[in-house]
Design an enzyme around this catalytic site. Structure first.
Site, mmCIF file in Angstrom:
data_model
loop_
_atom_site.group_PDB
_atom_site.id
_atom_site.type_symbol
_atom_site.label_atom_id
_atom_site.label_comp_id
_atom_site.label_asym_id
_atom_site.label_seq_id
_atom_site.Cartn_x
_atom_site.Cartn_y
_atom_site.Cartn_z
ATOM 1 N N GLU A 107 -2.856 10.693 2.978
ATOM 2 C CA GLU A 107 -4.076 10.983 3.738
ATOM 3 C C GLU A 107 -4.014 12.428 4.185
ATOM 4 O OE1 GLU A 107 -4.427 8.232 6.987
ATOM 5 O OE2 GLU A 107 -5.538 6.808 5.767
ATOM 6 N N ASP A 159 0.225 5.373 0.644
ATOM 7 C CA ASP A 159 -0.848 6.243 1.141
ATOM 8 C C ASP A 159 -0.546 7.727 1.119
ATOM 9 O OD1 ASP A 159 -2.225 3.998 2.020
ATOM 10 O OD2 ASP A 159 -1.542 4.163 4.079
ATOM 11 N N GLU A 219 0.838 -1.197 0.000
ATOM 12 C CA GLU A 219 0.000 0.000 0.000
ATOM 13 C C GLU A 219 0.873 1.247 0.000
ATOM 14 O OE1 GLU A 219 -3.255 -0.285 2.906
ATOM 15 O OE2 GLU A 219 -3.124 1.880 3.196
#
Ligand code: NAG
Ligand code: NAG
Length: 283
Positions: free
Chosen positions: A108, A106, A104
């Site tokens: 955010e 990311d 993953e």
């Protein structure tokens, strides 16, 4: 065999070869490239697929997922974040494979009170293990205009970019035993949700539902990337790297705007920092 059929065979071969090699570089269309995965009408595609809006209200957030899975390339998305009082909200934009040992990458965005900075939280998971957070403030107000958030990903490194400036690099350090995401294709996800139990100042500031719905806007999705795992396509991106100017900019961003780095969090890792931290202070 006649020479003309030789030529046509060659042409066929070439066209197969070219179609395998050339990545999917078309400007995106949200109808064609994404599915709404939750939130019903809180996720809306407009202008014939050119604009996406994701909203959060007291009942639910919303989210999308790409139809394609990608393995290596460059992927850009322009996002305009929730303006005003967005405290308690999180807008995520990430790449993920599936399963317990998933990879993953990311981005955010943690909302904040009016006039206070958003926090951009980044992380990399490889084979199910994350805990590689770096957080930044931005050098602009991400709610006033669209800005471009990108990843460049090949089997040597992952580069996070904001408006084409590298802000973080995660190198392939398999040579010293750090797993690197390089074989699991990932889908692209984005969502907005309520995280007022932790997001803003550690959960001290709650979501103000009188300001709902909270809406983030998206446009200009571009995937110049390999769809699933083409053996040929992967090499096309192998040489993506940062030149001296880009490395200087990266150092500037990390020096001025980084507010958290797991690689300097000695309290959290009393037994010693993760191995990649020793090798790649900046790059
Ligand atoms: C919100 O603003 C405060 C005060 O400037 C800052 O310390 C914090 O990092 C900002 N972001 C979040 C997500 O709390
Ligand atoms: C990548 O770089 C290597 C050597 O640095 C070179 O041999 C190779 O042709 C390059 N590949 C591409 C796709 O540009």
């Amino acid at each position: 065999m006649s020479s003309s059929s030789n030529v046509s065979q060659l042409m066929l071969l070439l066209s197969v070869f070219i179609s395998v090699l050339i990545p999917n570089a078309l400007a995106g269309n949200f109808y064609r490239d994404f599915d709404v995965t939750w939130g019903d009408r809180r996720a809306r595609i407009r202008n014939g697929g050119q604009i996406l809006t994701l909203s959060l209200d007291k009942a639910s957030g919303s989210g999308i997922r790409s139809k394609n899975e990608y393995l290596f390339g460059r992927i850009d998305m322009q996002i305009k974040l929730v303006p005003g009082n967005s405290a308690g909200t999180v807008t995520s934009y990430y790449f993920s494979s599936e399963g317990a040992t998933h990879d993953e990458i990311d981005f955010e965005f943690l909302g904040n009170l009016s006039g206070q900075p958003y926090t951009l939280h980044t992380n990399v998971y490889s084979q199910g293990k994350g805990s590689r957070e770096q957080q930044f403030h931005l050098w602009f107000d991400p709610t006033r205009n669209f800005h471009t958030y990108s990843i460049i990903w090949n089997f040597r490194k992952i580069i996070f970019l904001v408006d084409n400036n590298a802000i973080r690099v995660f190198n392939n350090l398999e040579s010293i035993g750090v797993p690197f995401p390089k074989s699991q294709p990932m889908r692209i996800y984005s969502s907005i949700w309520n995280a007022d139990d932790w997001a803003t100042r550690g959960g001290l500031i709650k979501t103000d539902w009188t300001k709902a719905p909270f809406t983030a806007l998206y446009r200009n999705f571009i995937a110049n990337a390999c769809v699933r795992s083409s053996r040929f396509c992967r090499y096309k991106f192998a040489n993506y790297s940062l030149d001296a100017k880009a490395r200087n900019k990266l150092r500037w961003v990390q020096k001025k705007f980084m507010i958290y780095n797991y690689c300097t969090d000695f309290k959290r890792f009393p037994q010693g920092l993760p191995p990649e931290c020793k090798r790649s202070r900046f790059l």
